[in-house]
Motif scaffolding. Structure first.
Motif, short mmCIF file in Angstrom:
data_model
loop_
_atom_site.label_atom_id
_atom_site.label_comp_id
_atom_site.label_asym_id
_atom_site.label_seq_id
_atom_site.Cartn_x
_atom_site.Cartn_y
_atom_site.Cartn_z
N ALA A 4 48.58 38.65 44.15
CA ALA A 4 47.43 39.52 43.92
C ALA A 4 47.27 39.78 42.43
N PRO A 5 46.04 39.74 41.93
CA PRO A 5 45.83 40.01 40.50
C PRO A 5 46.35 41.38 40.12
N LEU A 6 46.82 41.49 38.90
CA LEU A 6 47.28 42.78 38.39
C LEU A 6 46.09 43.72 38.20
N PRO A 7 46.34 45.02 38.31
CA PRO A 7 45.28 45.98 37.96
C PRO A 7 44.79 45.74 36.54
N ARG A 8 43.53 46.09 36.29
CA ARG A 8 42.96 45.90 34.96
C ARG A 8 42.01 47.05 34.66
N ILE A 9 41.63 47.19 33.42
CA ILE A 9 40.62 48.18 33.06
C ILE A 9 39.29 47.65 33.54
N ASP A 10 38.67 48.35 34.46
CA ASP A 10 37.41 47.91 35.03
C ASP A 10 36.24 48.40 34.19
N HIS A 11 36.19 49.69 33.94
CA HIS A 11 35.12 50.20 33.07
C HIS A 11 35.47 51.56 32.49
N PRO A 34 23.08 49.06 26.05
CA PRO A 34 23.31 48.97 27.49
C PRO A 34 22.02 48.63 28.24
N VAL A 35 22.14 47.88 29.31
CA VAL A 35 20.98 47.50 30.11
C VAL A 35 20.95 48.36 31.37
N PRO A 36 19.77 48.55 31.97
CA PRO A 36 19.68 49.39 33.17
C PRO A 36 20.62 48.92 34.27
N GLY A 37 21.29 49.89 34.89
CA GLY A 37 22.19 49.58 35.99
C GLY A 37 21.54 49.89 37.32
N GLY A 38 21.50 51.17 37.68
CA GLY A 38 20.90 51.56 38.95
C GLY A 38 21.15 53.02 39.23
N GLN A 39 20.85 53.44 40.46
CA GLN A 39 20.99 54.82 40.88
C GLN A 39 22.18 54.97 41.84
N HIS A 40 22.77 56.17 41.82
CA HIS A 40 23.82 56.53 42.78
C HIS A 40 23.33 57.75 43.55
N GLY A 53 33.65 42.68 27.83
CA GLY A 53 34.52 41.53 28.02
C GLY A 53 34.52 41.11 29.47
N ASP A 54 35.49 40.26 29.83
CA ASP A 54 35.57 39.69 31.17
C ASP A 54 35.82 40.78 32.21
N ARG A 55 34.87 40.98 33.13
CA ARG A 55 34.99 41.97 34.20
C ARG A 55 35.37 43.35 33.68
N CYS A 56 34.76 43.71 32.58
CA CYS A 56 35.00 45.02 31.97
C CYS A 56 33.69 45.47 31.32
N TYR A 57 33.36 46.75 31.48
CA TYR A 57 32.09 47.21 30.93
C TYR A 57 32.14 48.69 30.59
N PRO A 152 29.56 41.33 44.03
CA PRO A 152 29.51 40.94 42.62
C PRO A 152 30.04 42.06 41.73
N HIS A 153 30.61 41.69 40.61
CA HIS A 153 31.07 42.69 39.65
C HIS A 153 29.95 42.99 38.67
N PRO A 154 29.74 44.25 38.29
CA PRO A 154 28.62 44.58 37.39
C PRO A 154 28.64 43.82 36.07
N ALA A 155 29.83 43.45 35.59
CA ALA A 155 29.90 42.78 34.29
C ALA A 155 29.58 41.29 34.36
N ASP A 156 29.56 40.73 35.58
CA ASP A 156 29.43 39.28 35.69
C ASP A 156 28.15 38.73 35.09
N GLN A 157 27.05 39.47 35.21
CA GLN A 157 25.76 38.97 34.73
C GLN A 157 25.27 39.69 33.47
N LEU A 158 26.15 40.46 32.86
CA LEU A 158 25.75 41.15 31.63
C LEU A 158 25.79 40.18 30.44
N PRO A 159 24.86 40.31 29.51
CA PRO A 159 24.93 39.48 28.31
C PRO A 159 26.14 39.87 27.48
N PRO A 160 26.78 38.90 26.80
CA PRO A 160 27.91 39.23 25.94
C PRO A 160 27.49 40.27 24.91
#
Length: 213
Positions: A4-11, A34-40, A53-57, A152-160
């Motif tokens: 299993a992948p190690l824990p990482r800083i997600d956001h 930052p680009v628009p995300g969405g509502q909660h 960075g990779d899977r981090c935002y 999908p992870h939120p960072a996957d489609q974000l521009p660098p």
């Protein structure tokens, strides 16, 4: 053997009173917007996101003025005084269900398990499981845990944009904080330092150079 992948800083969570103001502040500091995300709906918040960075935002989050009861059900770590500040962070894990104990909680510092969802502007629905962000242990220096599962992870489609270099947690009793993070298997992710008050600080490599939030 467990692979299993190690824990990482997600956001990182940058909370503010007004989303547009928060986005403008981050863009002025980092040179990337930052680009628009969405509502909660469950929390009465909305967000904008920036790649670190990779899977981090970086998540800029604020009350949603269109929510039925803005701010009423909003966890403390998603609120901040004007214009905004880093309030907490999320650690990405892949075994959140397996971490639940017999009482239904993941850990005394993180509480029980919840589920969330939001729709991106492109119509994609993101879904996740997470520990209770309202627990706010150690003034936000203890993160909530999040598991995106097959979503999908939120960072996957974000521009660098930027890169998170270090996450530094300040605390009056860093030894105590270290023991909590070690129990959660997160100690390797952060730097710890003594300080009069708990605080989350980040060093980010950005188009403006190295910036400390």
């Amino acid at each position: 053997m467990n692979h299993a992948p190690l824990p990482r800083i997600d956001h990182l969570v940058f909370a503010c009173t007004d989303l547009e103001v928060g986005v403008e502040l981050i863009e002025a500091l980092l040179g990337a917007g930052p680009v628009p995300g969405g509502q909660h709906p469950a929390w009465g918040t909305r967000n904008a996101v920036l790649s670190l960075g990779d899977r981090c935002y970086l998540e800029v989050i604020a009350p949603d003025p269109r929510a039925d009861h803005p701010g009423v059900h909003t966890p403390e770590v998603f609120q901040a005084a004007y214009p905004g500040t880093l309030t907490t962070w999320a650690a990405g894990v892949h075994d959140l269900q397996a971490r639940r104990g017999p009482d239904g909680t993941v850990d005394p510092a993180t509480g029980g398990l919840q589920h969330g969802a939001r729709q991106r502007p492109d119509g994609t629905t993101l879904r996740w499981s997470l520990t209770d962000p309202a627990r706010c242990s150690e003034a936000g220096t203890v993160p909530f845990l999040i598991d995106w599962g097959d979503s999908p992870h939120p960072a996957d489609q974000l521009p660098p944009a930027c890169t998170l270099e270090t996450l530094r947690l300040e605390h009056p009793d860093p030894g105590h904080l270290e023991s909590v993070l070690a129990r959660l298997r997160l100690r390797h992710l952060v730097e710890l330092a003594p300080a009069p008050d708990p605080r989350v600080r980040a060093t980010i490599r950005s188009p403006r150079g190295t910036v400390r939030l």
